[in-house]
Design a protein around this motif. Sequence first.
Motif: not given
Length: 210
Positions: A148-149, A152, A166, A168
Amino acid sequence: MGTFTGFPAAGPAFYADLEENNTKEWWAEHRDVYERAVRAPMAALLDGLSAEFGVGKVFRPNRDVRFSRDKSPYKTAQGGFVQTAEGIGYYVHLDADGLAVGAGCHTAAPAQVARFREAVDAAGDGATLEAILESLRRAGYAIEGERLKTVPRGYATDHPRAELLRHKTLTAGRPFGTPAWLGSADALEHIRASWSELRPLVEWLMGHLG
């Protein structure tokens, strides 16, 4: 199943040529090289490692082009994978640049991602994973995966393991290129040694995501 004797130089050369001639016609003319210098050695390698790591799968050479703008019919690499749990396992890869190895979680269902974040958030489990990854970095592995940028939702942005949260997916891998041992039976021992180094990561992921 034959005994693994190495990947001949014709294997990487096959993929170098395929990158320039990715057509069904070219493949048909050179399929015997693929079978002899790529697929057969990969199958023999996985068979030779199966007693220690599990039964492996040789990936199909055809690309799924249904939803891709790139309609090239064939993959420009041959992969082999030993799955130890859903989306988790050991990987070996041959392409025009030579050999590469890796391991980890290459796909993850939402429930697995949630379990991964819970484990990373936990002080003990998270610290163990950090130590495993640091050891792999020192050994020359690149730590990668879909991320993810931002951290979460539900976790502090200054979390001590924010970067891990971050993720996944999570993998570790390293390229070997075309060393002198690639064309000999010694390649199996080099790959075995690498997968053994990667085993703590696989076992951590299996214990928390599997």
